[in-house]
Design a protein around this motif. Structure first.
Motif, PDB file in Angstrom:
ATOM      1  N   ALA A   4       0.736  -1.158  -0.277  1.00  0.00           N
ATOM      2  CA  ALA A   4      -0.411  -0.199  -0.190  1.00  0.00           C
ATOM      3  C   ALA A   4       0.888   1.026   0.411  1.00  0.00           C
ATOM      4  O   ALA A   4       2.284   1.653   0.335  1.00  0.00           O
ATOM      5  N   VAL A   5       0.491   2.089  -0.487  1.00  0.00           N
ATOM      6  CA  VAL A   5       1.119   3.348  -0.718  1.00  0.00           C
ATOM      7  C   VAL A   5       0.544   4.031   0.987  1.00  0.00           C
ATOM      8  O   VAL A   5      -0.246   4.162   1.400  1.00  0.00           O
ATOM      9  N   THR A   6       1.541   4.542   1.459  1.00  0.00           N
ATOM     10  CA  THR A   6       1.210   5.076   2.433  1.00  0.00           C
ATOM     11  C   THR A   6       1.622   7.048   2.536  1.00  0.00           C
ATOM     12  O   THR A   6       2.303   7.996   1.357  1.00  0.00           O
ATOM     13  N   ILE A   7       0.589   7.496   3.148  1.00  0.00           N
ATOM     14  CA  ILE A   7       0.303   8.985   3.524  1.00  0.00           C
ATOM     15  C   ILE A   7       0.668   9.564   4.808  1.00  0.00           C
ATOM     16  O   ILE A   7       0.364   8.456   6.041  1.00  0.00           O
ATOM     17  N   GLY A  29      -9.603  -2.062  -2.113  1.00  0.00           N
ATOM     18  CA  GLY A  29      -8.080  -2.387  -2.617  1.00  0.00           C
ATOM     19  C   GLY A  29      -6.971  -2.292  -1.555  1.00  0.00           C
ATOM     20  O   GLY A  29      -6.529  -2.450  -1.752  1.00  0.00           O
ATOM     21  N   HIS A  30      -7.348  -1.419  -0.944  1.00  0.00           N
ATOM     22  CA  HIS A  30      -6.490  -1.461   0.102  1.00  0.00           C
ATOM     23  C   HIS A  30      -5.634  -0.215  -0.171  1.00  0.00           C
ATOM     24  O   HIS A  30      -3.872  -0.835   0.230  1.00  0.00           O
ATOM     25  N   ARG A  31      -5.632   0.468  -1.166  1.00  0.00           N
ATOM     26  CA  ARG A  31      -4.259   0.755  -1.675  1.00  0.00           C
ATOM     27  C   ARG A  31      -3.837   1.645  -1.495  1.00  0.00           C
ATOM     28  O   ARG A  31      -2.176   2.070  -1.469  1.00  0.00           O
ATOM     29  N   VAL A  32      -4.412   2.554  -0.252  1.00  0.00           N
ATOM     30  CA  VAL A  32      -3.400   3.064   0.723  1.00  0.00           C
ATOM     31  C   VAL A  32      -3.762   3.059   1.992  1.00  0.00           C
ATOM     32  O   VAL A  32      -4.723   2.636   2.453  1.00  0.00           O
ATOM     33  N   GLU A  33      -2.344   3.108   3.030  1.00  0.00           N
ATOM     34  CA  GLU A  33      -2.235   3.561   4.359  1.00  0.00           C
ATOM     35  C   GLU A  33      -2.217   4.639   4.745  1.00  0.00           C
ATOM     36  O   GLU A  33      -0.972   5.417   4.365  1.00  0.00           O
ATOM     37  N   ILE A  34      -3.349   5.033   6.065  1.00  0.00           N
ATOM     38  CA  ILE A  34      -2.563   6.572   6.946  1.00  0.00           C
ATOM     39  C   ILE A  34      -1.679   5.290   7.550  1.00  0.00           C
ATOM     40  O   ILE A  34      -2.093   4.908   8.927  1.00  0.00           O
ATOM     41  N   VAL A  35      -0.372   6.692   7.323  1.00  0.00           N
ATOM     42  CA  VAL A  35       0.395   5.647   8.660  1.00  0.00           C
ATOM     43  C   VAL A  35       0.679   6.879  10.314  1.00  0.00           C
ATOM     44  O   VAL A  35       1.421   7.114  11.120  1.00  0.00           O
ATOM     45  N   HIS A  36       0.975   8.271   9.775  1.00  0.00           N
ATOM     46  CA  HIS A  36      -0.003   9.513  10.723  1.00  0.00           C
ATOM     47  C   HIS A  36      -0.993  10.838   9.861  1.00  0.00           C
ATOM     48  O   HIS A  36      -1.470  11.153   8.985  1.00  0.00           O
ATOM     49  N   SER A  46       9.783  13.092  11.359  1.00  0.00           N
ATOM     50  CA  SER A  46      10.383  12.310  12.205  1.00  0.00           C
ATOM     51  C   SER A  46       9.041  10.520  12.668  1.00  0.00           C
ATOM     52  O   SER A  46       7.555  11.252  11.858  1.00  0.00           O
ATOM     53  N   GLY A  47       9.485   9.756  13.084  1.00  0.00           N
ATOM     54  CA  GLY A  47       8.402   8.951  12.681  1.00  0.00           C
ATOM     55  C   GLY A  47       8.238   8.043  11.599  1.00  0.00           C
ATOM     56  O   GLY A  47       8.616   8.523  10.615  1.00  0.00           O
ATOM     57  N   PRO A  48       6.759   7.273  11.229  1.00  0.00           N
ATOM     58  CA  PRO A  48       6.282   6.832  10.535  1.00  0.00           C
ATOM     59  C   PRO A  48       6.607   8.188   8.955  1.00  0.00           C
ATOM     60  O   PRO A  48       6.215   7.422   7.780  1.00  0.00           O
ATOM     61  N   ALA A  49       5.849   9.299   9.501  1.00  0.00           N
ATOM     62  CA  ALA A  49       5.414  10.521   8.680  1.00  0.00           C
ATOM     63  C   ALA A  49       6.821  10.744   8.036  1.00  0.00           C
ATOM     64  O   ALA A  49       6.486  11.138   6.752  1.00  0.00           O
ATOM     65  N   ALA A  50       8.276  10.909   8.325  1.00  0.00           N
ATOM     66  CA  ALA A  50       8.772  10.970   7.338  1.00  0.00           C
ATOM     67  C   ALA A  50       9.245  10.320   6.744  1.00  0.00           C
ATOM     68  O   ALA A  50      10.481  10.148   5.409  1.00  0.00           O
ATOM     69  N   THR A  51       8.855   8.990   6.595  1.00  0.00           N
ATOM     70  CA  THR A  51       8.761   7.889   5.073  1.00  0.00           C
ATOM     71  C   THR A  51       7.982   7.398   4.352  1.00  0.00           C
ATOM     72  O   THR A  51       7.507   6.922   3.195  1.00  0.00           O
ATOM     73  N   ALA A  52       7.113   8.070   5.318  1.00  0.00           N
ATOM     74  CA  ALA A  52       5.021   7.960   4.266  1.00  0.00           C
ATOM     75  C   ALA A  52       5.332   8.674   2.209  1.00  0.00           C
ATOM     76  O   ALA A  52       6.312   9.721   2.554  1.00  0.00           O
ATOM     77  N   ALA A  74       8.556  20.111  -0.898  1.00  0.00           N
ATOM     78  CA  ALA A  74       8.641  19.658  -2.412  1.00  0.00           C
ATOM     79  C   ALA A  74       9.904  19.617  -3.062  1.00  0.00           C
ATOM     80  O   ALA A  74       9.957  18.971  -2.875  1.00  0.00           O
ATOM     81  N   ALA A  75      10.910  20.797  -1.926  1.00  0.00           N
ATOM     82  CA  ALA A  75      11.836  20.824  -2.587  1.00  0.00           C
ATOM     83  C   ALA A  75      12.715  19.987  -1.597  1.00  0.00           C
ATOM     84  O   ALA A  75      14.031  19.528  -2.642  1.00  0.00           O
ATOM     85  N   ARG A  76      12.184  19.344  -0.802  1.00  0.00           N
ATOM     86  CA  ARG A  76      13.040  17.793  -0.454  1.00  0.00           C
ATOM     87  C   ARG A  76      12.340  16.954  -0.867  1.00  0.00           C
ATOM     88  O   ARG A  76      12.568  15.690  -0.358  1.00  0.00           O
ATOM     89  N   GLY A  77      12.178  17.021  -1.310  1.00  0.00           N
ATOM     90  CA  GLY A  77      11.529  15.593  -2.181  1.00  0.00           C
ATOM     91  C   GLY A  77      10.676  14.552  -1.959  1.00  0.00           C
ATOM     92  O   GLY A  77       9.970  14.090  -2.412  1.00  0.00           O
ATOM     93  N   ARG A  78       9.735  15.306  -0.811  1.00  0.00           N
ATOM     94  CA  ARG A  78       8.477  15.338  -0.386  1.00  0.00           C
ATOM     95  C   ARG A  78       7.435  15.141  -1.415  1.00  0.00           C
ATOM     96  O   ARG A  78       7.351  16.424  -2.412  1.00  0.00           O
TER      97      ARG A  78
END
Length: 215
Positions: A4-7, A29-36, A46-52, A74-78
């Protein structure tokens, strides 16, 4: 089925966070998962949000637009999906310029209809165009012009014409404090239209654009 894509979802209204959680849960389809989920932008590094994979962010947090923060992320690639109550073309365009890859409004069920598809597209590095974005594109250079009172208009013209606030007060026969209030109200109206006028130069530029002052 792939992972799943994490958000991470940021909004200062709990009811909005609950709504997003419900839409994600309804996806068979459970294609998206909320991690934060959060109400500010403080914990995204920090935490799960850092790698969402994708950030879903309200455009206005605690009453303030967050264009600059979105641009920095966005400039940091998010990868960012904006989810906002604002549908004004200028605001949609500014979010796009800041680096948001999709813009979804909270009006007319656009979120329920488009959020998951937008997240999946953005996670893949693609832009996703919603009806609100399409409308902003069609609007082109259209902009939202605030409605000012006659006193606010006269204050702006005098002050932007070169007078000090004390000089405007003498010219209008009012107190300097009242002049300051008129200018603050005008700034607030511009801010609500998505047009920040933090400096006198910014103020002059937008007022000239609206025909309030002339070169």
């Amino acid at each position: 089925m792939g992972e799943a894509v994490t958000i991470a979802v940021i909004d200062d209204q709990d009811v909005v966070l609950s709504g997003v959680e419900m839409w994600i849960a309804e996806d068979h389809g459970h294609r998206v998962e909320i991690v934060h989920t959060g109400t500010d932008l403080a914990d995204l590094d920090s935490g799960p949000a850092a790698t969402a994979d994708v950030l879903v962010i309200d455009l206005r947090i605690d009453g303030e637009f967050v264009f600059d923060q979105i641009a920095a992320l966005a400039a940091r690639g998010r990868r960012i999906v904006v989810f906002s109550q604002h549908a004004e073309p200028d605001i949609v365009q500014r979010a796009d310029m800041a680096g948001a890859l999709a813009y979804i409004t909270k009006e007319a069920n656009e979120g329920r209809s488009h959020l998951i598809d937008a997240v999946l597209a953005v996670a893949a590095g693609e832009k996703y165009t919603t009806p609100s974005q399409a409308g902003a594109m069609l609007a082109g250079t259209a902009h939202v012009q605030p409605k000012f009172s006659q006193q606010e208009l006269r204050t702006m013209r005098l002050w932007l014409g070169g007078l000090t606030r004390a000089g405007v007060a003498r010219q209008m026969g009012i107190s300097e404090h009242t002049v300051k209030q008129y200018l603050e109200r005008a700034r607030e109206k511009y801010a609500k239209a998505g047009r920040e006028v933090g400096t006198r130069v910014d103020f002059y530029r937008e007022a000239r654009r609206d025909g309030i002052v002339e070169e």
